[in-house]
Design an enzyme around this catalytic site. Structure first.
Site, PDB file in Angstrom:
ATOM      1  N   GLY A   1       0.797  -1.216   0.000  1.00 58.17           N
ATOM      2  CA  GLY A   1       0.000   0.000   0.000  1.00 58.17           C
ATOM      3  C   GLY A   1       0.832   1.268   0.000  1.00 58.17           C
ATOM      4  O   GLY A   1       2.070   1.245   0.083  1.00 58.17           O
ATOM      5  N   HIS A   2       0.141   2.392  -0.073  1.00 57.07           N
ATOM      6  CA  HIS A   2       0.830   3.684  -0.182  1.00 57.07           C
ATOM      7  C   HIS A   2       1.565   4.048   1.101  1.00 57.07           C
ATOM      8  O   HIS A   2       1.155   3.702   2.200  1.00 57.07           O
ATOM      9  CB  HIS A   2      -0.135   4.797  -0.593  1.00 57.07           C
ATOM     10  N   ASN A   3       2.703   4.724   0.894  1.00 60.93           N
ATOM     11  CA  ASN A   3       3.551   5.229   1.984  1.00 60.93           C
ATOM     12  C   ASN A   3       4.236   4.143   2.798  1.00 60.93           C
ATOM     13  O   ASN A   3       4.813   4.427   3.848  1.00 60.93           O
ATOM     14  CB  ASN A   3       2.759   6.136   2.938  1.00 60.93           C
TER      15      ASN A   3
END
Length: 362
Positions: free
Chosen positions: A264-266
């Site tokens: 997922g993001h980050n």
């Protein structure tokens, strides 16, 4: 396993070992005759004359006496066992302290030889932006699209049907297989290997819920970060890595990702970490260096896992791990009838605990 090299490309075993990276490996070459010529690499049971193979697991020692290999990589212990069993085949041996590592290094040499036979060019059907920078000796396959501002380092290979988004940067000696998609601003370090179907830099799963209307409305949060892939990284087929919402999603140097991993993001993954197939890692989680995560494990978002943590398959991690070690959270499998008897008890453990505590208070 088919023979990898033509007969006129065969190489003397001693010469092969001199060309392979043997750093941190102590080895002794024991020749069956004056010379052994190698044309391929194969498993112990499928090897033919001209193949090199390896034996790293004592359980497979029974196959040695029947192998047709020309050379076997073994440990000192296994070689001694073969002498004691009097089951030495007619072949040469490379006795070393790390057979599996030496086998890996030999595969590097074979892969390099096969790569030499691939013509280096940009296919006529590829679309390459005029303001991209293409390094020396780069290959770009049919129907690939290279966007504006893209930089591709020397000796990189881009397979067919790839889409490399605007301002992306691909390091030297990278191999990107067919049908890989890099969204804009993605960076990949040198010597990285990206398998087919990988998508780097798609939007992360971010929405803000508006409850003001009778029908809930999910408002999309646009993502402005990017994906940064380090050097010497391998990413398996159909793995996806979302770009950061504001900060970047970062995959460290030497990270190995299996097929169908979702990141997922980050997320930040530290150097040297390995993650097996079907693992899902939710956004904004930080995973340390030298970790390993086995297949189908799930990692919740916004948590931190320190260096040198090893997570067993199918384990769900829902909170921070602050101490290195191995973590397992799998309910042991059983026959279905046993599970039917045990499951109701497990669901009532809290109530049973309270009853036991109240009993002892009396």
């Amino acid at each position: 396993m088919p023979t990898l090299l033509d007969k006129d490309q065969s190489i003397d075993l001693g010469r092969l070992l001199s060309l392979v990276d043997t750093s941190n490996i102590d080895l002794q070459l024991i020749l069956a005759d004056d010379s052994a010529f190698i044309m391929g690499i194969s498993s112990l049971s499928k090897a033919i004359r001209g193949d090199i193979t390896f034996l790293n697991d004592i359980r497979y020692i029974k196959y040695v006496s029947d192998t047709n290999a020309s050379a076997i990589i073994v440990s000192d212990k296994i070689y001694s066992d073969l002498i004691m069993r009097n089951s030495m085949p007619d072949c040469s041996f490379i006795v070393c302290n790390n057979p599996y590592l030496l086998y890996a290094r030999v595969t590097h040499w074979f892969n390099k030889q096969l790569s030499k036979n691939i013509s280096q060019n940009i296919h006529s059907s590829a679309i390459v932006s005029t303001d991209s920078i293409i390094g020396h000796n780069v290959e770009i396959g049919p129907h690939s699209v290279i966007g504006p501002g893209v930089v591709i380092g020397r000796d990189a290979k881009i397979g067919s049907g790839c889409a490399i988004g605007k301002n992306s940067d691909i390091g030297d000696n990278c191999l990107i297989h067919s049908r890989v998609t890099l969204y804009p601003n993605t960076t990949i370090g040198s010597r990285s290997l990206i398998h087919s179907g990988v998508v780097l830099g798609a939007d992360g799963f971010g929405y803000a819920l508006d409850k003001s209307s009778s029908c809930f409305i999910w408002n999309k949060i646009y993502q402005f970060g990017r994906v940064e892939i380090g050097s010497d990284v391998e990413i398996g087929a159909n793995t996806t890595i979302d770009r950061g919402a504001l900060d970047n999603t970062v995959i460290g140097n030497g990270v190995k990702l299996d097929n169908q991993v979702m990141i997922g993001h980050n997320v930040i993954i530290g150097d040297g970490t390995a993650i097996a197939a079907c693992v899902g890692i939710a956004g904004s989680t930080k995973i340390g260096k030298r970790c390993s995560i086995a297949g189908a494990a799930m990692v919740s978002g916004h948590i931190t896992i320190v260096d040198d943590v090893h997570i067993s398959g199918a384990t769900a991690i829902i909170s921070n791990i602050i101490k290195s070690g191995r973590y397992t959270g799998i309910y042991p499998y059983s026959t279905h009838s046993e599970w039917q008897h045990n499951a109701p008890i497990i669901s009532k453990l809290s109530k049973i605990r309270k009853l036991i505590k109240s009993f002892f208070k009396k």
